[in-house]
Design a protein around this motif. Structure first.
Motif, short mmCIF file in Angstrom:
data_model
loop_
_atom_site.label_atom_id
_atom_site.label_comp_id
_atom_site.label_asym_id
_atom_site.label_seq_id
_atom_site.Cartn_x
_atom_site.Cartn_y
_atom_site.Cartn_z
N UNK A 438 0.84 -1.20 0.00
CA UNK A 438 0.00 0.00 0.00
C UNK A 438 0.87 1.25 0.00
N UNK A 439 1.87 1.28 0.86
CA UNK A 439 2.72 2.47 0.95
C UNK A 439 3.56 2.64 -0.32
N UNK A 440 3.99 1.53 -0.91
CA UNK A 440 4.75 1.62 -2.16
C UNK A 440 3.89 2.18 -3.28
N UNK A 441 2.60 1.84 -3.29
CA UNK A 441 1.69 2.40 -4.29
C UNK A 441 1.58 3.92 -4.13
N UNK A 442 1.56 4.39 -2.88
CA UNK A 442 1.49 5.83 -2.66
C UNK A 442 2.69 6.55 -3.26
N UNK A 443 3.86 5.90 -3.23
CA UNK A 443 5.07 6.53 -3.76
C UNK A 443 5.03 6.71 -5.27
N UNK A 444 4.07 6.09 -5.94
CA UNK A 444 3.91 6.35 -7.38
C UNK A 444 3.44 7.78 -7.63
N UNK A 445 2.80 8.36 -6.61
CA UNK A 445 2.19 9.68 -6.73
C UNK A 445 3.23 10.74 -6.37
N UNK A 446 3.54 11.69 -7.27
CA UNK A 446 4.54 12.71 -6.94
C UNK A 446 4.15 13.59 -5.77
N UNK A 447 2.88 13.59 -5.38
CA UNK A 447 2.46 14.38 -4.22
C UNK A 447 2.87 13.74 -2.89
#
Length: 504
Positions: A438-447
């Motif tokens: 889940x946290x790795x997916x968030x890192x896809x987002x530049x925000x």
């Protein structure tokens, strides 16, 4: 040579203190800067202080250190010149062509750009692969705890084992053991907690609404007891903690910090003395309602808020240093609690009402109140609270996280999955092992920066714990006495639930 004063300050300071005679890629040496020589070539890192964090071990970029340091060592003569030993007879280094300086500047700028590119890729969407993002998260979670706000393992232990845990081996894994293997409600054991890199877990001492006005107090104590016994039986992996510093210490020691949260205000038996007893037994939050009202607080989906005794419960929790948990509470109850509490509150396992309009989720006006209060909304993974349907995905959970962030701020969002109390986890978040994904997916987002992810993962909750403890200590210094209020007349009857399983 006239020193190129326009170069990066950190590079210039390095050259000024490096006693070797190499020309530092065209920028000259200490003699060009007319600085008294040092006695050793320090060759310190020149690269940006933020560029090294996400660079894989052993990887260097042309023009970066240790690459520059290696070149410096190769170019330096076998013995230092007279000027390096302090003699004034040595002539200054000859003037170097300007084109070399310009070329070197371009090389250094390209190297710095490359060095910065990797952390930006890993923490801001870029071109990092899923494996690189996951590696970044796993490294981060070794340093900073992931804290989940709600897990119902203890209730499953009561359902399946009647709290008889002599042969219960949580460390061996439950996926292949009956009745756990067949249960849609089982998502937790120590091997999967380790895979999920959980740093701290709030274990729920849940009391069903049917026990209200009967044996609710006894059930709460029995559930706290079984949580503590499970922790003791697995002391190599788990550590019972009651405060923020203990939590961080346990994480540094490589154990999962285990905290207790009592779920359901009816477990108090309308007694502040019982609340104090729960705190002394280790409880660090109380969910003020479950799916039924109490005499002093109304549950989600019902009108009305806290009575005067309900406000006294909140004040006593502030005095004790116990977190007020508003998951399951009605909107008016939540507003009353936020207006009363002088410490941050949490929603330990809820979602954003703007995404899924369930009475269990938090509307935007309450999100803004949470931000003003300093509290945290910890996002639940139950499909019916994520999508208002039977199915959800990891992307749907991220939508809730992002909405709370947009409305309340990144300092006010956390994780409270509710594993072992749900039967419909999202696709991609099937059990407690999946948090890093889940946290790795968030890192896809530049925000989302790495620091933002740290806050979401657990540091926001650490901050809440520290603030709650600070209020406790202030009230203790002010000699605030324990509350002695009693509830008034019965406000409403609870509609007792009969389901054996628990949908949170």
């Amino acid at each position: 040579m006239e020193p190129p004063w326009e170069i990066e300050l950190e590079l210039r300071r390095h050259i000024e203190t490096c006693a070797c005679t190499c020309d530092h890629m065209g920028y000259g040496n200490y003699m060009d800067y007319q600085v008294a020589p040092a006695h050793a070539c320090l060759c310190r890192a020149i690269t940006s202080p933020h560029a090294h964090a996400a660079v894989p071990e052993g990887m260097t970029f042309p023009g970066s250190l240790p690459d520059v340091a290696e070149r410096c060592g190769r170019w330096a003569p076998d013995s230092l010149s007279a000027s390096a030993s302090g003699s004034s007879d040595e002539k200054p280094t000859p003037r170097r062509p300007r084109w070399r300086i310009a070329l070197a500047a371009l090389v250094v700028l390209a190297a710095l750009g490359a060095a910065l590119a990797l952390p930006l890729a890993l923490g801001g969407g870029g071109r990092a692969t899923p494996e690189q993002r996951l590696t970044t998260i796993r490294r981060m979670l070794r340093d900073s705890p992931l804290i989940d706000g709600h897990n119902d393992l203890a209730w499953n232990v009561r359902k399946f084992l009647h709290n008889k845990i002599g042969d219960f081996n949580l460390s061996a894994g439950l996926e292949g053991l009956e009745p756990w293997a067949r249960s849609r409600w089982s998502h937790t054991d120590i091997p999967r907690l380790r895979l999920g890199q959980i740093g701290a877990q709030f274990w729920s001492a849940y009391v069903p609404c049917g026990a209200r006005d009967k044996d609710a107090v006894q059930l709460a104590i029995e559930q706290m007891d079984v949580i503590k016994r499970i922790v003791d039986m697995n002391a190599a992996h788990l550590a019972l903690v009651t405060g923020a510093s203990d939590l961080l210490d346990a994480h540094r020691d490589g154990r999962i910090a285990s905290l207790i949260g009592v779920e359901g205000g009816h477990a108090l038996g309308d007694s502040l003395a019982v609340l104090r007893a729960f705190y002394n037994l280790g409880a660090r939050y109380l969910t003020v309602t479950h799916t039924c009202d109490t005499r002093w607080a109304r549950a989600a989906g019902t009108s009305g808020g806290l009575t005067e005794f309900g406000r006294a419960v909140v004040r006593e929790m502030n005095r004790l240093g116990m977190i007020v948990d508003l998951s399951h509470a009605g909107e008016e109850t939540a507003r009353d609690a936020l207006e009363t509490s002088q410490a941050p509150v949490v929603f330990s396992h809820s979602g954003a009402a703007a995404i899924c309009n369930s009475s269990r989720n938090v509307p935007d006006d309450l999100l803004r109140m949470i931000a003003a209060n300093g509290g945290v909304v910890m996002i639940n993974f139950y499909a019916k609270l994520v999508t208002c349907s039977e199915r959800a995905t990891i992307e749907d959970v991220i939508a809730h996280i992002n909405h709370v962030r947009r409305v309340a701020g990144v300092e006010h969002v956390g994780l409270g999955a509710g594993y072992d109390g749900i039967d419909a986890p999202p696709v991609g978040l099937e059990d407690v092992s999946r948090y890093p994904h889940l946290l790795a997916e968030l890192l896809r987002d530049p925000d989302w920066s790495e620091e933002d992810v740290r806050k979401l993962a657990g540091m926001n909750v650490v901050r809440v714990l520290q603030h709650v403890e600070r209020v406790r200590d202030q009230w203790k210094r002010a000699a605030v006495f324990p509350g002695e209020e009693t509830p008034g007349a019965r406000r409403s009857e609870c509609v007792y639930g009969t389901a054996f399983n628990k949908r949170i």
